[in-house]
Design a protein around this motif. Structure first.
Motif, PDB file in Angstrom:
ATOM      1  N   LEU A 184      28.491  88.395  79.254  1.00  0.00           N
ATOM      2  CA  LEU A 184      27.116  88.724  79.587  1.00  0.00           C
ATOM      3  C   LEU A 184      26.227  88.583  78.362  1.00  0.00           C
ATOM      4  O   LEU A 184      26.609  89.011  77.268  1.00  0.00           O
ATOM      5  N   ASN A 185      25.053  87.992  78.534  1.00  0.00           N
ATOM      6  CA  ASN A 185      24.092  87.882  77.447  1.00  0.00           C
ATOM      7  C   ASN A 185      23.259  89.155  77.348  1.00  0.00           C
ATOM      8  O   ASN A 185      22.821  89.707  78.361  1.00  0.00           O
ATOM      9  N   SER A 186      23.011  89.564  76.114  1.00  0.00           N
ATOM     10  CA  SER A 186      22.194  90.747  75.840  1.00  0.00           C
ATOM     11  C   SER A 186      21.328  90.473  74.628  1.00  0.00           C
ATOM     12  O   SER A 186      21.739  89.765  73.705  1.00  0.00           O
ATOM     13  N   THR A 187      20.131  91.046  74.620  1.00  0.00           N
ATOM     14  CA  THR A 187      19.257  90.886  73.457  1.00  0.00           C
ATOM     15  C   THR A 187      19.672  91.794  72.300  1.00  0.00           C
ATOM     16  O   THR A 187      19.256  91.577  71.167  1.00  0.00           O
ATOM     17  N   ASP A 188      20.490  92.804  72.583  1.00  0.00           N
ATOM     18  CA  ASP A 188      20.961  93.737  71.555  1.00  0.00           C
ATOM     19  C   ASP A 188      22.434  94.019  71.830  1.00  0.00           C
ATOM     20  O   ASP A 188      22.779  94.963  72.544  1.00  0.00           O
ATOM     21  N   ILE A 189      23.309  93.192  71.272  1.00  0.00           N
ATOM     22  CA  ILE A 189      24.728  93.297  71.627  1.00  0.00           C
ATOM     23  C   ILE A 189      25.357  94.581  71.108  1.00  0.00           C
ATOM     24  O   ILE A 189      26.313  95.087  71.702  1.00  0.00           O
ATOM     25  N   ASP A 190      24.845  95.134  70.016  1.00  0.00           N
ATOM     26  CA  ASP A 190      25.410  96.388  69.508  1.00  0.00           C
ATOM     27  C   ASP A 190      25.069  97.549  70.433  1.00  0.00           C
ATOM     28  O   ASP A 190      25.907  98.407  70.695  1.00  0.00           O
ATOM     29  N   ARG A 191      23.843  97.580  70.927  1.00  0.00           N
ATOM     30  CA  ARG A 191      23.460  98.627  71.883  1.00  0.00           C
ATOM     31  C   ARG A 191      24.294  98.526  73.149  1.00  0.00           C
ATOM     32  O   ARG A 191      24.809  99.538  73.669  1.00  0.00           O
ATOM     33  N   THR A 192      24.466  97.307  73.681  1.00  0.00           N
ATOM     34  CA  THR A 192      25.248  97.134  74.906  1.00  0.00           C
ATOM     35  C   THR A 192      26.711  97.492  74.665  1.00  0.00           C
ATOM     36  O   THR A 192      27.348  98.157  75.504  1.00  0.00           O
ATOM     37  N   ARG A 193      27.243  97.089  73.532  1.00  0.00           N
ATOM     38  CA  ARG A 193      28.621  97.459  73.189  1.00  0.00           C
ATOM     39  C   ARG A 193      28.785  98.976  73.159  1.00  0.00           C
ATOM     40  O   ARG A 193      29.724  99.522  73.751  1.00  0.00           O
ATOM     41  N   ARG A 194      27.875  99.663  72.477  1.00  0.00           N
ATOM     42  CA  ARG A 194      27.989 101.121  72.383  1.00  0.00           C
ATOM     43  C   ARG A 194      27.887 101.764  73.752  1.00  0.00           C
ATOM     44  O   ARG A 194      28.587 102.755  74.032  1.00  0.00           O
ATOM     45  N   TRP A 195      27.047 101.227  74.628  1.00  0.00           N
ATOM     46  CA  TRP A 195      26.894 101.799  75.964  1.00  0.00           C
ATOM     47  C   TRP A 195      28.207 101.705  76.743  1.00  0.00           C
ATOM     48  O   TRP A 195      28.632 102.686  77.369  1.00  0.00           O
ATOM     49  N   TYR A 196      28.847 100.546  76.702  1.00  0.00           N
ATOM     50  CA  TYR A 196      30.100 100.380  77.438  1.00  0.00           C
ATOM     51  C   TYR A 196      31.236 101.186  76.800  1.00  0.00           C
ATOM     52  O   TYR A 196      32.130 101.683  77.505  1.00  0.00           O
ATOM     53  N   GLU A 197      31.219 101.339  75.502  1.00  0.00           N
ATOM     54  CA  GLU A 197      32.226 102.185  74.848  1.00  0.00           C
ATOM     55  C   GLU A 197      32.036 103.647  75.232  1.00  0.00           C
ATOM     56  O   GLU A 197      33.004 104.346  75.563  1.00  0.00           O
ATOM     57  N   HIS A 198      30.804 104.116  75.170  1.00  0.00           N
ATOM     58  CA  HIS A 198      30.520 105.542  75.390  1.00  0.00           C
ATOM     59  C   HIS A 198      30.676 105.950  76.844  1.00  0.00           C
ATOM     60  O   HIS A 198      31.275 106.982  77.160  1.00  0.00           O
ATOM     61  N   HIS A 199      30.132 105.139  77.757  1.00  0.00           N
ATOM     62  CA  HIS A 199      30.089 105.545  79.168  1.00  0.00           C
ATOM     63  C   HIS A 199      31.296 105.089  79.973  1.00  0.00           C
ATOM     64  O   HIS A 199      31.701 105.780  80.920  1.00  0.00           O
ATOM     65  N   LEU A 200      31.865 103.927  79.637  1.00  0.00           N
ATOM     66  CA  LEU A 200      32.938 103.357  80.464  1.00  0.00           C
ATOM     67  C   LEU A 200      34.253 103.202  79.714  1.00  0.00           C
ATOM     68  O   LEU A 200      35.217 102.670  80.277  1.00  0.00           O
ATOM     69  N   ASP A 201      34.317 103.658  78.452  1.00  0.00           N
ATOM     70  CA  ASP A 201      35.559 103.658  77.660  1.00  0.00           C
ATOM     71  C   ASP A 201      36.114 102.266  77.378  1.00  0.00           C
ATOM     72  O   ASP A 201      37.320 102.107  77.156  1.00  0.00           O
ATOM     73  N   PHE A 202      35.256 101.260  77.378  1.00  0.00           N
ATOM     74  CA  PHE A 202      35.702  99.954  76.905  1.00  0.00           C
ATOM     75  C   PHE A 202      35.977 100.038  75.404  1.00  0.00           C
ATOM     76  O   PHE A 202      35.381 100.844  74.693  1.00  0.00           O
ATOM     77  N   ALA A 203      36.884  99.188  74.939  1.00  0.00           N
ATOM     78  CA  ALA A 203      37.239  99.149  73.524  1.00  0.00           C
ATOM     79  C   ALA A 203      36.921  97.774  72.959  1.00  0.00           C
ATOM     80  O   ALA A 203      37.053  96.757  73.646  1.00  0.00           O
ATOM     81  N   LEU A 204      36.525  97.750  71.700  1.00  0.00           N
ATOM     82  CA  LEU A 204      36.236  96.495  71.019  1.00  0.00           C
ATOM     83  C   LEU A 204      37.539  95.835  70.586  1.00  0.00           C
ATOM     84  O   LEU A 204      38.371  96.455  69.932  1.00  0.00           O
ATOM     85  N   SER A 205      37.712  94.553  70.942  1.00  0.00           N
ATOM     86  CA  SER A 205      38.896  93.807  70.520  1.00  0.00           C
ATOM     87  C   SER A 205      38.605  92.972  69.279  1.00  0.00           C
ATOM     88  O   SER A 205      39.341  93.033  68.299  1.00  0.00           O
ATOM     89  N   ASP A 206      37.542  92.164  69.311  1.00  0.00           N
ATOM     90  CA  ASP A 206      37.167  91.306  68.188  1.00  0.00           C
ATOM     91  C   ASP A 206      35.674  91.030  68.256  1.00  0.00           C
ATOM     92  O   ASP A 206      35.024  91.252  69.291  1.00  0.00           O
ATOM     93  N   THR A 207      35.148  90.499  67.164  1.00  0.00           N
ATOM     94  CA  THR A 207      33.731  90.128  67.081  1.00  0.00           C
ATOM     95  C   THR A 207      33.610  88.743  66.459  1.00  0.00           C
ATOM     96  O   THR A 207      34.366  88.400  65.545  1.00  0.00           O
ATOM     97  N   LEU A 208      32.666  87.948  66.962  1.00  0.00           N
ATOM     98  CA  LEU A 208      32.305  86.680  66.337  1.00  0.00           C
ATOM     99  C   LEU A 208      31.033  86.877  65.522  1.00  0.00           C
ATOM    100  O   LEU A 208      30.086  87.521  65.975  1.00  0.00           O
ATOM    101  N   SER A 209      31.022  86.309  64.335  1.00  0.00           N
ATOM    102  CA  SER A 209      29.884  86.448  63.443  1.00  0.00           C
ATOM    103  C   SER A 209      29.740  85.162  62.639  1.00  0.00           C
ATOM    104  O   SER A 209      30.621  84.297  62.666  1.00  0.00           O
ATOM    105  N   SER A 210      28.610  85.037  61.932  1.00  0.00           N
ATOM    106  CA  SER A 210      28.430  83.929  60.996  1.00  0.00           C
ATOM    107  C   SER A 210      27.504  84.383  59.879  1.00  0.00           C
ATOM    108  O   SER A 210      26.737  85.337  60.051  1.00  0.00           O
ATOM    109  N   PRO A 211      27.578  83.718  58.724  1.00  0.00           N
ATOM    110  CA  PRO A 211      26.722  84.114  57.604  1.00  0.00           C
ATOM    111  C   PRO A 211      25.234  84.001  57.917  1.00  0.00           C
ATOM    112  O   PRO A 211      24.423  84.732  57.351  1.00  0.00           O
ATOM    113  N   HIS A 212      24.853  83.101  58.817  1.00  0.00           N
ATOM    114  CA  HIS A 212      23.440  82.842  59.073  1.00  0.00           C
ATOM    115  C   HIS A 212      22.897  83.603  60.278  1.00  0.00           C
ATOM    116  O   HIS A 212      21.712  83.941  60.307  1.00  0.00           O
ATOM    117  N   MET A 213      23.763  83.905  61.254  1.00  0.00           N
ATOM    118  CA  MET A 213      23.291  84.518  62.497  1.00  0.00           C
ATOM    119  C   MET A 213      23.736  85.964  62.671  1.00  0.00           C
ATOM    120  O   MET A 213      23.268  86.650  63.571  1.00  0.00           O
TER     121      MET A 213
END
Length: 312
Positions: free
Chosen positions: A147-176
């Motif tokens: 799912l696309n979100s304008t604020d992926i950290d906020r959406t991640r925290r929401w699913y962790e807090h309310h639905l007990d999803f867990a973070l497996s991995d993250t994609l990142s880059s030096p520029h983005m």
């Protein structure tokens, strides 16, 4: 982490203006089977899955995601989750009760932080399914949704807090910076991922194939059929799964995949992968390069279903 009440991803429901064209694509080209139909509605199953259906298709004036549906173990778990969400001020759009779709069950609906409708249900009857045979290039089951979100950290925290999803991995880059969080509700590396986008929308829906050979045969069938390929075939590092991405008739991205990683949740620690490194996006080096043109296709159109519950 509190006791996890969500067990797995059940189905994704889509609404489309050209219903007949989309229906033909899913059944004739993608390899799903219609198991039930109603006026302007179709319920599509994967032959190898016990879920009654993994895609629901609805005729509508505007393209949108109607809902993302997850499973729970028992009606008591559904009630416990509903009580938790209501106490936290989450907007409920359908209180717990009987589910009037193939397989029945007991469930409820609510809006997530980005405004998409989420359904959680239990007690859904399993479907008589079968073993997908060798060289049979059709989906075995639904793998995951991104799912696309304008604020992926906020959406991640929401699913962790309310639905007990867990973070497996993250994609990142030096520029983005961070651009995707892979989230799990069971040992599968991800049942859902959250991607950085310009608006809330569907990034892609992924379907598990029987094995590498069936995955490649399915990829080839779509290419020969003139379906537009976006990216692949290749193999990601995060999740270690294969990928071939295609556009459906309404511009939604769909994926054939296989061999998504199963984690030992007790010992797993999330990685941050630099997706500017080519071996991160594709370990094999066989896919076309990930670039801004590939990324743009996955932004999709703005979802017209944000904070608007589907009519059915």
């Amino acid at each position: 982490m509190s006791e996890r009440l969500i067990t797995h991803l059940r189905h994704v429901a889509l609404a489309v203006p050209d219903y007949d064209k989309q229906h033909a694509f899913f059944t004739d080209m993608w390899g799903l089977s219609e198991v039930a139909t109603d006026t302007g509605l179709s319920f599509l199953a994967a032959e190898g899955s016990p879920e009654n259906y993994i895609v629901r298709l609805r005729r509508a004036e505007e393209k949108r995601v109607d809902l993302i549906a997850f499973g729970a173990e028992t009606p008591a778990d559904v009630d416990a989750l509903a009580d938790r969400l209501m106490a936290a001020g989450v907007e409920i759009v359908g209180e717990p009760g009987s589910v009037d779709t193939p397989g029945g069950g007991y469930g409820f609906r609510f809006f997530d932080v980005d405004g998409r409708t989420v359904e959680v249900s239990s007690g859904v009857a399993t479907r008589i399914h079968r073993r997908v045979e060798e060289r049979e290039a059709i989906p075995v089951r639904l793998s995951h949704v991104v799912l696309n979100s304008t604020d992926i950290d906020r959406t991640r925290r929401w699913y962790e807090h309310h639905l007990d999803f867990a973070l497996s991995d993250t994609l990142s880059s030096p520029h983005m910076g961070e651009v995707m969080h892979f989230m799990r509700c069971n040992p599968q590396h991800h049942s859902m991922a959250i991607a950085k986008g310009p608006h809330p929308s569907l990034h892609h829906i992924s379907f598990e194939m029987r094995g590498i050979d069936e995955y490649m045969r399915g990829t080839g069938r779509l290419l020969r059929g003139g379906v537009r390929k976006i990216w692949g075939p290749g193999r990601h590092l995060a999740g270690d799964n294969t990928f071939s991405y295609f556009l459906d008739p309404h511009g939604n991205t769909l994926e054939y995949t296989t061999e998504l990683e199963l984690l030992d949740e007790d010992s797993w620690h999330p990685h941050v992968y630099d997706f500017s490194q080519p071996e991160v996006t594709d370990q094999w080096g066989t896919a076309n390069p990930m670039d801004e043109f590939v990324a743009k296709e996955s932004f999709n159109d703005p979802d017209r279903g944000v904070f608007v519950a589907p009519p059915v």
